[in-house]
Motif scaffolding. Sequence first.
Motif, PDB file in Angstrom:
ATOM      1  N   THR A 333       0.738  -1.093  -0.018  1.00 21.78           N
ATOM      2  CA  THR A 333       0.042  -0.024   0.127  1.00 21.78           C
ATOM      3  C   THR A 333       0.832   1.268  -0.005  1.00 21.78           C
ATOM      4  O   THR A 333       2.106   1.059   0.081  1.00 21.78           O
ATOM      5  CB  THR A 333      -0.994   0.053   1.303  1.00 21.78           C
ATOM      6  N   SER A 334       0.158   2.531  -0.110  1.00 17.99           N
ATOM      7  CA  SER A 334       0.872   3.611  -0.214  1.00 17.99           C
ATOM      8  C   SER A 334      -0.101   4.698   0.242  1.00 17.99           C
ATOM      9  O   SER A 334      -1.246   4.709   0.487  1.00 17.99           O
ATOM     10  CB  SER A 334       1.460   3.916  -1.537  1.00 17.99           C
ATOM     11  N   PRO A 335       0.338   6.038   0.541  1.00 22.81           N
ATOM     12  CA  PRO A 335      -0.587   6.992   0.976  1.00 22.81           C
ATOM     13  C   PRO A 335      -1.826   7.296   0.014  1.00 22.81           C
ATOM     14  O   PRO A 335      -2.930   7.678   0.316  1.00 22.81           O
ATOM     15  CB  PRO A 335       0.519   8.301   1.070  1.00 22.81           C
ATOM     16  N   ALA A 336      -1.732   6.890  -1.388  1.00 21.41           N
ATOM     17  CA  ALA A 336      -2.424   7.218  -2.276  1.00 21.41           C
ATOM     18  C   ALA A 336      -3.897   6.197  -1.974  1.00 21.41           C
ATOM     19  O   ALA A 336      -5.002   6.636  -2.300  1.00 21.41           O
ATOM     20  CB  ALA A 336      -1.862   6.900  -3.791  1.00 21.41           C
ATOM     21  N   ALA A 337      -3.462   5.279  -1.271  1.00 25.84           N
ATOM     22  CA  ALA A 337      -4.728   4.354  -0.858  1.00 25.84           C
ATOM     23  C   ALA A 337      -5.782   4.899  -0.320  1.00 25.84           C
ATOM     24  O   ALA A 337      -7.049   4.689  -0.012  1.00 25.84           O
ATOM     25  CB  ALA A 337      -4.419   3.112  -0.233  1.00 25.84           C
ATOM     26  N   ALA A 338      -5.444   6.149   0.682  1.00 25.43           N
ATOM     27  CA  ALA A 338      -6.448   6.984   1.287  1.00 25.43           C
ATOM     28  C   ALA A 338      -7.239   7.801   0.542  1.00 25.43           C
ATOM     29  O   ALA A 338      -8.293   8.423   1.061  1.00 25.43           O
ATOM     30  CB  ALA A 338      -5.815   7.610   2.511  1.00 25.43           C
ATOM     31  N   LEU A 339      -7.090   7.928  -0.805  1.00 21.52           N
ATOM     32  CA  LEU A 339      -7.454   9.059  -1.411  1.00 21.52           C
ATOM     33  C   LEU A 339      -9.010   8.525  -2.019  1.00 21.52           C
ATOM     34  O   LEU A 339      -9.167   7.450  -2.408  1.00 21.52           O
ATOM     35  CB  LEU A 339      -6.795   9.531  -2.684  1.00 21.52           C
ATOM     36  N   PRO A 340      -9.872   9.326  -2.517  1.00 23.70           N
ATOM     37  CA  PRO A 340     -11.137   8.915  -3.051  1.00 23.70           C
ATOM     38  C   PRO A 340     -10.804   8.260  -4.514  1.00 23.70           C
ATOM     39  O   PRO A 340      -9.677   8.438  -5.194  1.00 23.70           O
ATOM     40  CB  PRO A 340     -12.017  10.269  -3.701  1.00 23.70           C
ATOM     41  N   THR A 341     -11.723   7.155  -4.918  1.00 25.26           N
ATOM     42  CA  THR A 341     -11.079   6.387  -6.085  1.00 25.26           C
ATOM     43  C   THR A 341     -11.069   7.250  -7.368  1.00 25.26           C
ATOM     44  O   THR A 341     -10.057   6.843  -8.080  1.00 25.26           O
ATOM     45  CB  THR A 341     -12.470   5.506  -6.151  1.00 25.26           C
ATOM     46  N   VAL A 342     -11.722   8.251  -7.414  1.00 24.88           N
ATOM     47  CA  VAL A 342     -11.372   8.937  -8.729  1.00 24.88           C
ATOM     48  C   VAL A 342     -10.087   9.849  -8.743  1.00 24.88           C
ATOM     49  O   VAL A 342      -9.382   9.822  -9.685  1.00 24.88           O
ATOM     50  CB  VAL A 342     -12.476  10.294  -8.991  1.00 24.88           C
ATOM     51  N   GLU A 343      -9.773  10.271  -7.725  1.00 26.75           N
ATOM     52  CA  GLU A 343      -8.253  10.538  -7.553  1.00 26.75           C
ATOM     53  C   GLU A 343      -7.431   9.678  -7.763  1.00 26.75           C
ATOM     54  O   GLU A 343      -6.102   9.873  -8.245  1.00 26.75           O
ATOM     55  CB  GLU A 343      -8.061  11.493  -6.107  1.00 26.75           C
ATOM     56  N   ARG A 344      -7.530   8.519  -7.174  1.00 24.42           N
ATOM     57  CA  ARG A 344      -6.650   7.274  -7.247  1.00 24.42           C
ATOM     58  C   ARG A 344      -6.381   7.124  -8.840  1.00 24.42           C
ATOM     59  O   ARG A 344      -5.002   6.698  -9.206  1.00 24.42           O
ATOM     60  CB  ARG A 344      -6.919   6.082  -6.402  1.00 24.42           C
ATOM     61  N   ILE A 345      -7.397   6.952  -9.507  1.00 21.70           N
ATOM     62  CA  ILE A 345      -7.396   6.693 -11.093  1.00 21.70           C
ATOM     63  C   ILE A 345      -6.538   7.676 -11.677  1.00 21.70           C
ATOM     64  O   ILE A 345      -5.783   7.588 -12.598  1.00 21.70           O
ATOM     65  CB  ILE A 345      -8.840   6.371 -11.637  1.00 21.70           C
TER      66      ILE A 345
END
Length: 809
Positions: A333-345
């Motif tokens: 995992t990484s900090p990006a995993a905490a973001l809303p799905t659209v931001e992750r995409i």
Amino acid sequence: MPSCAPVGNRRLHRTCVTLVGMLSRSAHHLKNFAFLLALSFPALAQGPQTLWYRQPASIWVEALPVGNGRLGGMIFGGAAHERIQFNEQTVWTGEPHNYAHPGAYQSLAKMRELLFEGKQKEAEDLGMREFMSVPLRQTAYQAFGDLLLDFPNIRKSAVTDYRRELDLETSIASVSYQAGGVTYRRGVFASYPAKVIVVRLTASRPGSISFEAALRSAHQNASNAILADGDLSMSGQVEGGAIRYEARLSIAADGGKRESRDGRAIVSGADSATLVLTGATNFRNWKDVSADPKQRNIAILAAIHSSSFTAMRSAHIADYQNLFGRVKLDLGTSPAAALPTVERIAQFAGGNDPALVALLFQYGRYLLISSSRPGGQPANLQGLWNDSNTPPWDSKYTDNINTEMNYWPAEETNLAECQLPLFDALKELAQSGAITAREHYNARGWVLHHNFDLWRGTAPINASNHGIWQTGGAWLSTHLWEHYLFTGDRQFLRDTGYPLMKGAALFFVDALVKDPKTGYLITGPSNSPEQGGLVMGPTMDREIVRSLFGDVIAASRILGVDRDLREQLEGMRRQIAPLAIGRYGQLQEWMEDKDDPKNEHRHVSHLWAVYPGSEITPYGTPELFKAARQSLIFRGDAATGWSMGWKINLWARFLDGDHAYKILQNLVEPAYYKIAGHKDHAGLFANMFDAHPPFQIDGNFGATAGITEMLLQSDDPYGTPTSLTPVQSGDAAFVTLLPALPSAFPNGSVSGLCARGGLDVAIAWRGGKLTRAVLTARETKPLKVRYAGREIEIQAKAGQRYELGPDLR
Ligand code: FUC
């Protein structure tokens, strides 16, 4: 954890639940009930298996899907106005129909002759005139309707702390927000055991639930009614077609007041409410539309009449988790995993978010469980989610890649029973396809061209240059054999798989022709999907038929039947035109060396022998392996959604994890389709539906299969084009551990994957290196394990676990 067991022997988890209690509870009981309900939708803590958003969906591909393999719902999640757009798998245009073109076989010899003479246009014209399906096009999957909920007390401007999510662990979509000091929660799931979609509304303050519910049809001439018990009904008939439908909404409110007006159900001041949506049609099977949709809905609702909400919810979760919970994947995992799905995409391609890959992998499994369950229709081009009556490609079944790709993850990610609807469809396609085989080819067995629909059309559709393609039934039949290889289910092979595979092979015993130039056996007229026009002997056809014949040979030997046919197939198989390497070092897509190295067409059909086939392998056929790889390099990395799905699998089979990951990065980009200010773009929509564009679900399934192939492969790397390898014969099992691990996933683990040979596989790795693998065998047979150039053999025994370290000891 269930191992890769034969589904025929597995009793499907069915729990009978009833709703009655909800309607007749004492106040005290209701208080307990509310408490339980508060428990049942806990605060929306975001887990790693969650898609989540800070806004409601504004367009359909932002809405979150739920499905029970028959009914599907797309939840928009508006605070003041909810829209749940829903489908039922058998709402289609058309009616039972035989699409075969009587006597079409009379022009077959002439078409072949023209093609052998190089007169492609004349052959295509003749095909258009004399050889096509009647009518030329198949029917379309339809939208059903919307469940609309208006919350009159909620002012959009007063809403805070809004959040919606889809939890893949429970298969429940939720919405929560605050308004006027009250926390509102909404949970939606589609239950396979209860056959309904359930919506649960709760609030932190008693008496806060007020709403108006209505059913809106996607079709003209539908009628809405309020039934005697206050249920809403919406019924009608698809225009110009045979399908009649009814949807019903049953509401149970705790406390408050209930009324019905203007076709709407109105609830005011309740503590909580449960809405149960069901939908049915008159469709029994491809030949029979004599069912009564109303009676079906009545029976479905009666069966859950005395069930509590919590019982329904528990039964749903138990049923779902029995499938979903079999495979665990951790890619770090990484900090990006905490973001809303659209931001992750949006950030994926340029960032570090391995957990999004695990989420995408599991989302494919979620979508398969939700759209393809025993007793239902197979997953179509959009699974079962569709809001249009003129959907792209009719949202039917395109089987020159798309339908097969839908099922690529089924066996290897431990969802074998999700493939049963496809096998049920094959039983029907074999009947319809036998008529097509007779009328179009004067041949025995059965044939399916490049599309089918609810009515099991099998004749060539649309245009002769790509519609006349003979190997749809043959390709799908290889799935039957694969199901046996994964599960070892002999009963399935004998009763279901073999008869269908044999019929598909018999067609080619009659329909293969000798190429006058080379003397080899080839198919034709056919095409290399969907380019180059009508030809004789496209490479993909030859690969598929060779594979199918091999499967039938192996199956007939295992079952001890049809010796004469087996010998005939063995002889013919050796005469099928071999694969050829062309002047650019490429694997030839056709009999002639005419590939264009600049051709970036989305179909990579001739690479079928690399994946999903196994005729071309690194050690068994190294020259062809190199040529196939060269062909994929020519085709490039950019592609439509499903084409990227295929290329991930191919690069994994080429043992190049980083290239496979690069394609995955292209696939996980924000997708656009007909959005002002944006060029249409393949990728993932906000709800992680894969975009061709437009939305087409095969890319999701292709991605899940591709991520699996990075971690585990179970075809024989010593494959040979002409004789069967031990794996292909079902005599041995072969696994390659971490064959194409991308450097982006240095640490991780996976468990519950399945491998050919009836193996359940768990793998853990660190720093890009295998630390431990556990193989559980269900069959007694030699097992070869390969990792990082090392190979060991184990005499595996059914029921035994084999633990291996980094050196395979
Ligand atoms: C095949 C593909 C298209 C599309 C359609 C449904 O015709 O070539 O790209 O996926 O199926």
